[in-house]
Design a protein around this motif. Sequence first.
Motif, mmCIF file in Angstrom:
data_model
loop_
_atom_site.group_PDB
_atom_site.id
_atom_site.type_symbol
_atom_site.label_atom_id
_atom_site.label_comp_id
_atom_site.label_asym_id
_atom_site.label_seq_id
_atom_site.Cartn_x
_atom_site.Cartn_y
_atom_site.Cartn_z
ATOM 1 N N ASP A 82 0.706 -1.246 0.163
ATOM 2 C CA ASP A 82 0.086 0.004 0.115
ATOM 3 C C ASP A 82 0.806 1.213 -0.150
ATOM 4 O OD1 ASP A 82 0.739 -0.535 2.771
ATOM 5 O OD2 ASP A 82 -0.704 0.886 3.386
ATOM 6 N N GLN A 83 2.092 1.162 0.165
ATOM 7 C CA GLN A 83 2.968 2.368 -0.146
ATOM 8 C C GLN A 83 3.171 2.630 -1.203
ATOM 9 O OE1 GLN A 83 4.069 3.490 3.075
ATOM 10 N NE2 GLN A 83 2.846 1.807 3.993
ATOM 11 N N ASN A 84 3.130 1.631 -2.018
ATOM 12 C CA ASN A 84 3.177 1.923 -3.577
ATOM 13 C C ASN A 84 2.265 3.369 -4.183
ATOM 14 O OD1 ASN A 84 3.135 1.779 -6.466
ATOM 15 N ND2 ASN A 84 2.968 -0.354 -6.455
ATOM 16 N N LEU A 85 2.973 4.070 -4.922
ATOM 17 C CA LEU A 85 2.387 5.289 -5.461
ATOM 18 C C LEU A 85 1.327 5.052 -6.546
ATOM 19 C CD1 LEU A 85 5.323 7.948 -4.830
ATOM 20 C CD2 LEU A 85 3.516 7.351 -3.437
ATOM 21 N N ASP A 86 1.515 3.946 -6.918
ATOM 22 C CA ASP A 86 0.810 3.496 -8.194
ATOM 23 C C ASP A 86 -0.248 2.443 -7.828
ATOM 24 O OD1 ASP A 86 1.830 5.233 -10.079
ATOM 25 O OD2 ASP A 86 3.486 3.470 -10.558
ATOM 26 N N LEU A 87 -0.847 2.406 -6.449
ATOM 27 C CA LEU A 87 -1.802 1.452 -5.914
ATOM 28 C C LEU A 87 -3.151 2.571 -6.213
ATOM 29 C CD1 LEU A 87 -2.840 -1.031 -4.720
ATOM 30 C CD2 LEU A 87 -2.528 0.144 -2.585
ATOM 31 N N TYR A 88 -4.094 1.655 -7.062
ATOM 32 C CA TYR A 88 -5.157 2.375 -7.403
ATOM 33 C C TYR A 88 -6.350 1.559 -6.399
ATOM 34 C CZ TYR A 88 -2.754 5.048 -10.780
ATOM 35 O OH TYR A 88 -1.739 5.660 -11.384
ATOM 36 N N LEU A 89 -7.181 2.507 -5.705
ATOM 37 C CA LEU A 89 -8.320 1.533 -5.110
ATOM 38 C C LEU A 89 -9.743 2.024 -5.646
ATOM 39 C CD1 LEU A 89 -7.136 2.721 -1.151
ATOM 40 C CD2 LEU A 89 -6.684 0.707 -2.480
ATOM 41 N N THR A 90 -10.363 1.099 -6.127
ATOM 42 C CA THR A 90 -11.424 0.954 -6.769
ATOM 43 C C THR A 90 -12.627 0.566 -5.992
ATOM 44 O OG1 THR A 90 -11.180 -1.281 -7.659
ATOM 45 C CG2 THR A 90 -10.289 0.660 -8.968
ATOM 46 N N THR A 91 -13.976 0.639 -6.383
ATOM 47 C CA THR A 91 -15.091 0.100 -5.729
ATOM 48 C C THR A 91 -15.449 -1.416 -6.224
ATOM 49 O OG1 THR A 91 -16.622 1.455 -7.266
ATOM 50 C CG2 THR A 91 -15.961 2.227 -5.148
ATOM 51 N N THR A 92 -14.998 -1.769 -7.162
ATOM 52 C CA THR A 92 -15.562 -2.877 -7.858
ATOM 53 C C THR A 92 -14.190 -3.827 -8.637
ATOM 54 O OG1 THR A 92 -16.066 -2.391 -10.013
ATOM 55 C CG2 THR A 92 -17.843 -2.362 -8.322
ATOM 56 N N ASN A 93 -14.521 -5.029 -8.797
ATOM 57 C CA ASN A 93 -13.428 -5.863 -9.541
ATOM 58 C C ASN A 93 -13.601 -5.425 -10.927
ATOM 59 O OD1 ASN A 93 -12.103 -7.496 -7.410
ATOM 60 N ND2 ASN A 93 -14.126 -8.717 -7.248
ATOM 61 N N GLN A 95 -14.164 -2.777 -12.473
ATOM 62 C CA GLN A 95 -13.116 -1.585 -12.739
ATOM 63 C C GLN A 95 -11.749 -1.950 -12.707
ATOM 64 O OE1 GLN A 95 -14.521 0.663 -8.960
ATOM 65 N NE2 GLN A 95 -14.977 2.564 -10.363
ATOM 66 N N ASN A 96 -11.337 -2.538 -11.916
ATOM 67 C CA ASN A 96 -9.955 -3.173 -12.058
ATOM 68 C C ASN A 96 -9.616 -3.888 -13.369
ATOM 69 O OD1 ASN A 96 -9.921 -2.538 -9.338
ATOM 70 N ND2 ASN A 96 -9.974 -4.587 -8.389
ATOM 71 N N ILE A 97 -10.344 -4.429 -13.881
ATOM 72 C CA ILE A 97 -10.374 -5.295 -15.273
ATOM 73 C C ILE A 97 -10.441 -4.124 -16.068
ATOM 74 C CG2 ILE A 97 -11.460 -6.967 -16.765
ATOM 75 C CD1 ILE A 97 -12.143 -8.613 -13.904
ATOM 76 N N GLU A 98 -11.381 -3.484 -16.193
ATOM 77 C CA GLU A 98 -11.354 -2.535 -16.921
ATOM 78 C C GLU A 98 -10.249 -1.501 -17.329
ATOM 79 O OE1 GLU A 98 -15.062 -0.762 -16.216
ATOM 80 O OE2 GLU A 98 -16.232 -2.284 -17.249
ATOM 81 N N MET A 99 -9.390 -1.331 -16.032
ATOM 82 C CA MET A 99 -8.370 -0.276 -16.037
ATOM 83 C C MET A 99 -7.156 -1.133 -16.589
ATOM 84 S SD MET A 99 -8.587 1.565 -12.257
ATOM 85 C CE MET A 99 -6.982 2.263 -12.319
ATOM 86 N N LEU A 100 -7.093 -2.296 -16.458
ATOM 87 C CA LEU A 100 -6.144 -3.236 -16.758
ATOM 88 C C LEU A 100 -6.191 -3.372 -18.413
ATOM 89 C CD1 LEU A 100 -3.654 -5.216 -16.377
ATOM 90 C CD2 LEU A 100 -5.262 -6.979 -16.087
ATOM 91 N N PHE A 101 -7.558 -3.674 -18.833
ATOM 92 C CA PHE A 101 -7.627 -3.691 -20.214
ATOM 93 C C PHE A 101 -7.281 -2.234 -21.064
ATOM 94 C CE2 PHE A 101 -9.279 -7.913 -19.616
ATOM 95 C CZ PHE A 101 -8.647 -8.544 -20.867
ATOM 96 N N SER A 102 -7.692 -1.264 -20.283
ATOM 97 C CA SER A 102 -7.320 0.157 -20.925
ATOM 98 C C SER A 102 -5.948 0.511 -20.703
ATOM 99 C CB SER A 102 -8.434 1.081 -20.396
ATOM 100 O OG SER A 102 -8.071 1.420 -18.926
ATOM 101 N N LYS A 103 -5.095 -0.258 -20.133
ATOM 102 C CA LYS A 103 -3.713 -0.043 -20.023
ATOM 103 C C LYS A 103 -3.272 1.077 -19.238
ATOM 104 C CE LYS A 103 -3.072 -2.218 -24.533
ATOM 105 N NZ LYS A 103 -2.900 -2.056 -25.821
ATOM 106 N N ARG A 104 -4.219 1.336 -18.175
ATOM 107 C CA ARG A 104 -4.207 2.409 -17.081
ATOM 108 C C ARG A 104 -3.156 1.767 -15.983
ATOM 109 N NH1 ARG A 104 -9.749 4.243 -15.514
ATOM 110 N NH2 ARG A 104 -8.510 5.398 -14.091
ATOM 111 N N ILE A 105 -3.241 0.491 -15.834
ATOM 112 C CA ILE A 105 -2.506 -0.063 -14.613
ATOM 113 C C ILE A 105 -1.701 -1.440 -15.489
ATOM 114 C CG2 ILE A 105 -3.925 0.621 -12.824
ATOM 115 C CD1 ILE A 105 -4.990 -2.221 -12.922
ATOM 116 N N ASP A 106 -0.823 -1.934 -14.623
ATOM 117 C CA ASP A 106 0.117 -3.074 -14.960
ATOM 118 C C ASP A 106 -0.593 -4.213 -14.462
ATOM 119 O OD1 ASP A 106 2.164 -1.550 -16.230
ATOM 120 O OD2 ASP A 106 2.997 -1.021 -14.409
ATOM 121 N N LEU A 107 -1.307 -4.312 -13.159
ATOM 122 C CA LEU A 107 -1.593 -5.421 -12.497
ATOM 123 C C LEU A 107 -3.056 -5.443 -11.799
ATOM 124 C CD1 LEU A 107 1.602 -5.978 -10.195
ATOM 125 C CD2 LEU A 107 1.182 -6.813 -12.598
ATOM 126 N N ILE A 108 -3.655 -6.597 -11.777
ATOM 127 C CA ILE A 108 -4.927 -6.667 -10.763
ATOM 128 C C ILE A 108 -4.663 -7.794 -9.980
ATOM 129 C CG2 ILE A 108 -6.465 -5.279 -12.377
ATOM 130 C CD1 ILE A 108 -7.662 -7.813 -13.011
#
Length: 168
Positions: A82-93, A95-108
């Motif tokens: 959680d110290q990672n500055l690139d940790l994004y907190l969402t409200t649903t799984n 959203q995580n998947i959509e962020m990954l597919f849109s290449k806004r993040i590297d991992l879920i």
Amino acid sequence: MARAYKVALEQPNVLIFSIARTKDREKLFHWIGSISTLKGHIWTLKEHSHVKINTIDDANQYSIAVTREDSTHHYLKHNNIDQNLDLYLTTTNKQNIEMLFSKRIDLIIATDAMIKTHVESSDLQYELLKKVFTFNPNEFQLYIAMSKSTSPLLVRALKPLLKKYKTN
């Protein structure tokens, strides 16, 4: 999930089903019993060939999205991710998947079932994903729990009912 978790933390006689039992949550709830094991994975896109994860600490190098107050969020906190500055907190799984597919993040972090459910309900392609890390199943057990302010009598009454249900 975050709202249900908050209610279970603050109010008496709240049963939460299902919740991952983690070290951080251990003293926050009365644990009625386990109901299943989760086999969680860290996922990325196949095209992200630069992503290499051998231990959970390696995740700190990458951007990652998790659902706020989910067991994955707590697990990352427990492991100082959680110290990672690139940790994004969402409200649903989803959203995580959509962020990954849109290449806004590297991992879920997700189970196979979570991934398949959300990918199939969207126009996303499962074949574009790859698992880069698999968690020890003992790290993510799903439980039935009660809020800490629940009467111990009620907690004791529920435990044998779950055991009876599981035997049947």
